[in-house]
Design an enzyme around this catalytic site. Structure first.
Site, PDB file in Angstrom:
ATOM      1  N   ASN C 124       0.817  -1.088  -0.083  1.00 58.51           N
ATOM      2  CA  ASN C 124       0.008  -0.297   0.040  1.00 58.51           C
ATOM      3  C   ASN C 124       1.004   1.159   0.120  1.00 58.51           C
ATOM      4  O   ASN C 124       1.195   1.609   1.064  1.00 58.51           O
ATOM      5  CB  ASN C 124      -0.876  -0.300   1.379  1.00 58.51           C
ATOM      6  CG  ASN C 124      -1.713   1.173   1.182  1.00 58.51           C
ATOM      7  OD1 ASN C 124      -1.798   1.948   0.396  1.00 58.51           O
ATOM      8  ND2 ASN C 124      -2.830   1.199   2.330  1.00 58.51           N
ATOM      9  N   CYS C 127      -2.381   4.920   0.187  1.00 63.59           N
ATOM     10  CA  CYS C 127      -3.528   5.554   0.944  1.00 63.59           C
ATOM     11  C   CYS C 127      -3.329   7.064   1.295  1.00 63.59           C
ATOM     12  O   CYS C 127      -2.431   7.695   1.547  1.00 63.59           O
ATOM     13  CB  CYS C 127      -3.544   5.101   2.426  1.00 63.59           C
ATOM     14  SG  CYS C 127      -4.682   5.398   3.696  1.00 63.59           S
ATOM     15  N   GLY C 239     -11.389   0.334  -8.609  1.00 58.37           N
ATOM     16  CA  GLY C 239     -11.996   1.525  -8.578  1.00 58.37           C
ATOM     17  C   GLY C 239     -13.467   1.471  -9.015  1.00 58.37           C
ATOM     18  O   GLY C 239     -13.648   1.539 -10.231  1.00 58.37           O
TER      19      GLY C 239
HETATM   20  C1  LIG Z   1     -13.248   1.707   3.762  1.00 61.63           C
HETATM   21  C2  LIG Z   1     -12.167   1.540   3.088  1.00 61.63           C
HETATM   22  C3  LIG Z   1     -11.064   1.167   3.636  1.00 61.63           C
HETATM   23  C4  LIG Z   1     -10.074   1.015   2.535  1.00 61.63           C
HETATM   24  N1  LIG Z   1      -8.674   0.517   3.439  1.00 61.63           N
HETATM   25  C5  LIG Z   1      -7.620   0.328   2.401  1.00 61.63           C
HETATM   26  C6  LIG Z   1      -6.456  -0.251   2.935  1.00 61.63           C
HETATM   27  O1  LIG Z   1      -6.322  -0.437   4.117  1.00 61.63           O
HETATM   28  N2  LIG Z   1      -5.397  -0.221   1.958  1.00 61.63           N
HETATM   29  C7  LIG Z   1      -5.467  -0.085   0.732  1.00 61.63           C
HETATM   30  O2  LIG Z   1      -4.565  -0.278   0.057  1.00 61.63           O
HETATM   31  N3  LIG Z   1      -6.676   0.239   0.182  1.00 61.63           N
HETATM   32  C8  LIG Z   1      -7.618   0.418   0.968  1.00 61.63           C
HETATM   33  N4  LIG Z   1      -8.907   1.151   0.383  1.00 61.63           N
HETATM   34  C9  LIG Z   1      -8.963   1.488  -0.830  1.00 61.63           C
HETATM   35  C10 LIG Z   1      -9.627   0.167  -1.774  1.00 61.63           C
HETATM   36  O3  LIG Z   1      -8.905  -0.941  -1.546  1.00 61.63           O
HETATM   37  C11 LIG Z   1      -9.798   0.673  -3.305  1.00 61.63           C
HETATM   38  O4  LIG Z   1      -8.571   0.812  -3.849  1.00 61.63           O
HETATM   39  C12 LIG Z   1     -10.827   1.653  -3.538  1.00 61.63           C
HETATM   40  O5  LIG Z   1     -11.736   1.841  -2.476  1.00 61.63           O
HETATM   41  C13 LIG Z   1     -11.308   1.824  -4.927  1.00 61.63           C
HETATM   42  O6  LIG Z   1     -12.278   0.806  -5.253  1.00 61.63           O
HETATM   43  P1  LIG Z   1     -13.835   0.649  -5.068  1.00 61.63           P
HETATM   44  O7  LIG Z   1     -14.110   1.814  -5.807  1.00 61.63           O
HETATM   45  O8  LIG Z   1     -14.089  -0.628  -5.490  1.00 61.63           O
HETATM   46  O9  LIG Z   1     -14.065   0.598  -3.561  1.00 61.63           O
HETATM   47  C14 LIG Z   1     -10.109   1.188   1.134  1.00 61.63           C
HETATM   48  C15 LIG Z   1     -11.099   1.557   0.571  1.00 61.63           C
HETATM   49  C16 LIG Z   1     -12.151   1.979   1.576  1.00 61.63           C
HETATM   50  C17 LIG Z   1     -13.439   2.447   1.104  1.00 61.63           C
END
Ligand SMILES: Cc1cc2nc3c(=O)[nH]c(=O)nc-3n(C[C@H](O)[C@H](O)[C@H](O)COP(=O)(O)O)c2cc1C
Ligand SMILES: Cc1cc2nc3c(=O)[nH]c(=O)nc-3n(C[C@H](O)[C@H](O)[C@H](O)COP(=O)(O)OP(=O)(O)OC[C@H]3O[C@@H](n4cnc5c(N)ncnc54)[C@H](O)[C@@H]3O)c2cc1C
Ligand SMILES: Cc1cc2nc3c(=O)[nH]c(=O)nc-3n(C[C@H](O)[C@H](O)[C@H](O)COP(=O)(O)OP(=O)(O)OC[C@H]3O[C@@H](n4cnc5c(N)ncnc54)[C@H](O)[C@@H]3O)c2cc1C
Ligand SMILES: Cc1cc2nc3c(=O)[nH]c(=O)nc-3n(C[C@H](O)[C@H](O)[C@H](O)COP(=O)(O)O)c2cc1C
Ligand code: FES
Ligand code: FES
Lengths: 295, 255, 295, 255
Positions: C124, C127, C239
């Site tokens: 990661n 973030c 995403g």
């Molecule tokens: C509540 C939440 C927590 C997340 N925690 C992490 C994390 O710990 N590490 C990480 O690499 N991405 C994290 N993400 C990002 C997601 O893995 C993803 O890249 C992002 O939400 C886009 O995908 P989506 O639109 O399908 O949610 C988090 C996203 C959300 C919504």
């Protein structure tokens, strides 16, 4: 909802009837359409971005309508110097000419064509889908500073429009400030793409485009918030604004005024409607609201 | 409201209407009102505005890259469609239609829907008179050709003189700009401009009212959104017949 | 709609039952919730991001539900090394540990704790709302390369998750590739903010957060498309994905597999549902689809 | 579906329920089912899960920063509310409620809605017996205190032995985890676990089912989404009564 006390607004040297400005590239191609938007209640209007040579822009499709936004790649179509004809009938009105070029000299040349006809300039350093223009040069602080200085040297109010597609927006904002910008405008569209799965092709003729509208509102609020903490000049907020409540939120993030683009499509009367909701005699002073979320 | 990606359709049939004009039929029907248009994506070339000549067809005159590519298409080729957009014609009672060349396309579904009493059809020469057969069944058809090879010898506007225009509640017009301008003059002379409905062709980039490339002077109205059909009174003292803007926004005068 | 021929997928060294992977940080905190998602049809799962010290993350509010997306600032809550307990029951399953740190050494240390219990790692580096971690270091190509190399040296498949909040994504992707990444994952959330106009405060406890869900789909497609043209290793698209059609679109942009995050909230059964629509015996080969929109 | 920003509400009234527990009434009503909860934004401090004790109130026991700040709030102070979230209790027929301490809050609206036949209420000591008066009007109330200062001397669970549990279609429980665990054991011994409905307290960060911080073992179910109310059969051989995870996800055992 919070209401603002009505009154004229002076924004980086441009005098406007209210806080609501037509964003660049939306109905800003002809003198009469700009006049129409001003008559429909916009406090000021930014023109379509005008460059050193006339161009019809990218081949179509130039736009994809999404549920929560708009994806476009117009490719900066513009009549270049001929645009003076359009501006002729607007003299004295709060019209800001958006200009672009590939070098500081080009920026200055284009702006100088219109210096007697407009209330100020906005530098488009941020269009995310035009090779060699816009964001292609708006991501380098040195170039941003020089282009700004070249236009600001003409002595008119000079706004600089920024792209959100950068690692460090404050650095770019500060470059504009150093170059003499009287305000920064954030943001232009977010670089994006959609693909037709049936045709196995990006939909936009230019493949890449820029996302605007509702989808980018939280991104624009963030950008304005960041800039408010890093520049001294006023910030103008743009991206996804469609209601009076959005205007207040953007102002709390730090915007001294806002621009509205995509939302004008469905409703060119949106300026009057928002103003009707936003202002009330006895309302709160805008100074109290601008940036108040920085606590 | 979901995404509105272009609807990709297969060409199911290509009909030769005249030596130059082709009608392309596609797989799905599009609910529309006559006079509305769609943005047609010609993959790899461009996207251009086209009136619907029926719920599942467009009729194309080749004038440049995109229209020529369309006219060369065959069964099985694919195009993308956005729309329908714009307002269309609004008629009731007695309606007169005046069409020139490819301008007949948007008026065809109006006529076939039984909404046109009298139809004046013009073209450069007899073979270019498009949609003649269906129109003669659905309406009282009068024809004019520039070269006199059929019907009245001269502009279709001349046919107006032979009619009592006052009996028509609506006069719907589409064709070359000088022709439309002439019709407006005729109507204005009789104080009938309010009954005229003119479908304008302007350069369109977005088709949805956001870019402003189709705005007309002096009202600033968007042909793609408030149009493409405007009433005659909206067009008096307008740019109609004087100039259009090209893709860059530069004004091109009619001479 | 295009259907794919079913079959296992090998993605940067991780063997998966299908193309659909649980994204990091979604239901990835406990062994049993990860198992639940795998049982619900995910081809593989990425864990919550685990770091060098246990933390409860940012104070709340940690999330804002938007009409077209989700804004969050969890602040990387994680049990650190204790997470090994959760992984114990998952051995042999296609689970990828997401790890983060402030330095290459920290990355390596954290990853080494779990090397015997997982199928691979995801760094990661992206973030957008954790000081000193994630995107704070994922925007510098040199650091990205070093962190990747530190984790890749453990000898397991190593995915690198990228932030879209950069000027030049391909440069970062190439840095990951040089560091030994076996795949890049694009994208993490887009930096964003919302403000409560009543309270005159950013809603998120951390003020800044990351936007996910529908709103960012066009941005993610664009990022995947850019990376596909600039790296040789597979790209994993993430995403805003919520339907089989979205999966196909992302694959055409260049994704060899996809991750799903926000959409799991409403429907943890989404993996099975999408797989049910996506695969058909006799369907198209994925190789034909991946990247086909590059023409 | 529009944005769901936290609803900002003014505290209109603060009621002292016990020496420690405060009920905060706010300006707008929230439509909900008893057992559902909201995420309460305490500006500048944190956001925490709270059962609705009525459509326009929460009842708070101060245990840390956020709850202490809430308990110190006065009329005119403002909080943000997201929700309601979760499933709530689902009852019909004869219902027994078993509540300990602040766990009474989610059961109160169930009882005041006339859905509870018999109510077992426990607390450490007599003054901490919350909501006694309204509960005694709406249900048949039995009381227990740990120190014997009122009612049965000992755990509220001991009161179960005095009832014929089989007559109840539902047994709704909320209170300290060891208490809930004990009730589950009693029910399981009689094969009645399927009639139990337990409202769990777990650390919650998002409240909407995305982060996973409230997942319970071994099902992986989310307390904020599939819960907070689970039936006893769902909880047999679960983490209930054994451990909870803290904000970082580290397991903390009950001893
Ligand atoms: C509540 C939440 C927590 C997340 N925690 C992490 C994390 O710990 N590490 C990480 O690499 N991405 C994290 N993400 C990002 C997601 O893995 C993803 O890249 C992002 O939400 C886009 O995908 P989506 O639109 O399908 O949610 C988090 C996203 C959300 C919504
Ligand atoms: C509402 C509307 C409905 C139309 N309906 C039809 C129809 O049913 N059948 C038909 O054959 N044509 C129709 N047209 C005209 C058609 O859109 C143009 O012929 C076409 O865009 C030309 O594209 P091209 O690439 O082939 O030619 P280009 O090489 O782009 O240009 C050739 C000529 O067409 C003009 N033109 C170019 N682009 C446009 C544009 N976007 N809009 C208007 N004029 C343009 C140019 O000024 C030039 O004179 C319609 C136009 C409008 C605005
Ligand atoms: C569905 C649900 C409904 C609840 N209803 C009520 C209610 O009606 N009235 C009431 O007073 N309390 C209720 N709680 C408990 C309340 O959420 C916690 O007391 C509160 O979060 C503690 O926050 P703090 O900042 O005051 O304490 P902290 O300093 O954060 O912690 C103090 C103690 O509370 C525990 N705790 C901390 N955060 C949480 C959390 N997010 N969820 C659960 N436990 C936590 C800690 O483990 C610690 O033991 C409910 C909890 C849940 C999950
Ligand atoms: C069709 C279209 C054309 C645009 N043209 C320009 C332009 O020429 N110059 C410019 O600086 N911004 C241009 N923009 C960006 C807008 O001015 C604005 O920054 C962006 O759309 C975000 O605001 P919105 O969400 O209110 O539309 C254009 C946007 C759209 C949708
Ligand atoms: S074509 Fe863009 S506004 Fe009409
Ligand atoms: S609190 Fe986030 S999933 Fe339940």
């Amino acid at each position: 909802m919070i209401r603002l006390v009505p009154g004229t607004v002076s924004l980086g040297g441009v005098e406007m009837a209210n806080h609501l400005v037509l964003a660049a590239g939306i109905l800003g191609t002809t003198g009469s359409s700009i006049r129409r938007v001003l008559e429909a209640g916009a406090g000021a209007a930014v023109t379509k971005s005008i460059g050193p040579v006339a161009s019809a822009g990218h081949p179509g499709p130039c736009v994809v309508e999404l549920g929560d936004g708009l994806l476009n790649a117009m490719g900066l179509p513009n009549p270049s110097r001929e645009f003076g004809t359009e501006l002729a009938s607007l003299k004295g009105l709060p019209v800001v000419a958006s200009v672009f070029g590939g070098t500081p000299e080009e920026f200055r040349k284009v702006a100088s064509w219109f210096r007697d006809r407009v209330a100020g300039f906005e530098l488009n350093l941020s269009c995310p889908h035009a090779e060699g223009y816009g964001a292609a040069i708006g991501t380098d602080p040195g170039t941003v500073e020089e282009c700004t200085r070249a236009v600001a040297s003409l002595g008119l109010p000079t706004w600089v429009k920024l792209t959100p597609n950068v690692t460090d927006l404050p650095v770019i904002g500060q470059a504009a400030q150093r170059g003499g910008a009287t305000a920064v405008v954030a943001v232009n569209t977010v670089r994006a793409m959609r693909i037709s799965t049936e045709l196995r092709l990006p939909v936009l003729g230019n493949r890449y485009g820029g996302l605007s509208g509702r989808a980018i509102f939280p991104i624009a609020v963030r950008c304005v918030y960041e800039l408010y903490e890093s520049v001294e000049i006023p910030v103008i907020g743009v991206g996804g604004i469609a209601t009076a409540e959005d205007v207040i939120e953007m102002m709390m993030a730090g915007a001294s005024a806002v621009q509205i683009g995509s939302a004008v499509r469905e409703n060119p009367g949106i300026f009057r409607e928002i103003a009707g909701e936003l202002y009330r005699p006895g309302g709160v002073s805008p100074e109290e609201i601008v940036g108040c979320a920085h606590g | 409201m979901g995404d509105r990606m272009p609807l990709v359709m297969e060409i199911t049939d290509v009909v030769t209407e005249t030596p130059r004009i082709r009608t392309l039929f596609f797989s799905d029907s599009i609910p529309f009102s006559p006079g509305q248009f769609v943005m047609v994506w010609v993959p790899g070339v461009d996207e251009i505005p086209m009136a619907l000549s029926s719920p599942r067809s467009i009729s194309v005159l080749p004038v440049g890259d995109a229209t020529r590519t369309l006219c060369a298409m065959r069964e099985g080729d694919r195009i993308g469609i956005r729309g329908p957009f714009g307002n269309g014609f609004r008629v009731q009672g007695q309606t007169l239609a005046v069409a020139g060349g490819i301008g007949t396309a948007p008026l065809l579904p109006l006529a076939l829907g039984g909404k046109v009493t009298t139809f004046l059809l013009g073209a450069a020469t007899a073979p270019e008179l498009a949609f003649r057969a269906p129109l003669s069944c659905a309406t009282t058809l009068h024809v004019a050709t520039d070269d006199g090879s059929e019907g009245h010898h001269g502009m279709v506007t001349a046919l107006l003189d032979e009619l009592v225009l006052e009996v028509y509640d609506h006069i719907c017009v589409c064709g070359p700009e000088p022709m439309m301008h002439r019709v407006l003059q005729v109507l204005a002379e009789k104080g009938l401009e309010g009954r005229g409905q003119f479908s304008l062709h302007r350069y369109m980039k977005c088709g949805i009212g956001v870019c402003g490339s189709c705005s007309i002077d002096p009202s600033g109205q968007r042909v793609c959104r408030e149009g493409p059909v405007f009433t005659g009174d909206q067009l008096l003292d307008s740019e109609l017949g004087r100039y259009v803007r090209d893709g860059s926004g530069v004004r091109r005068r009619f001479d």
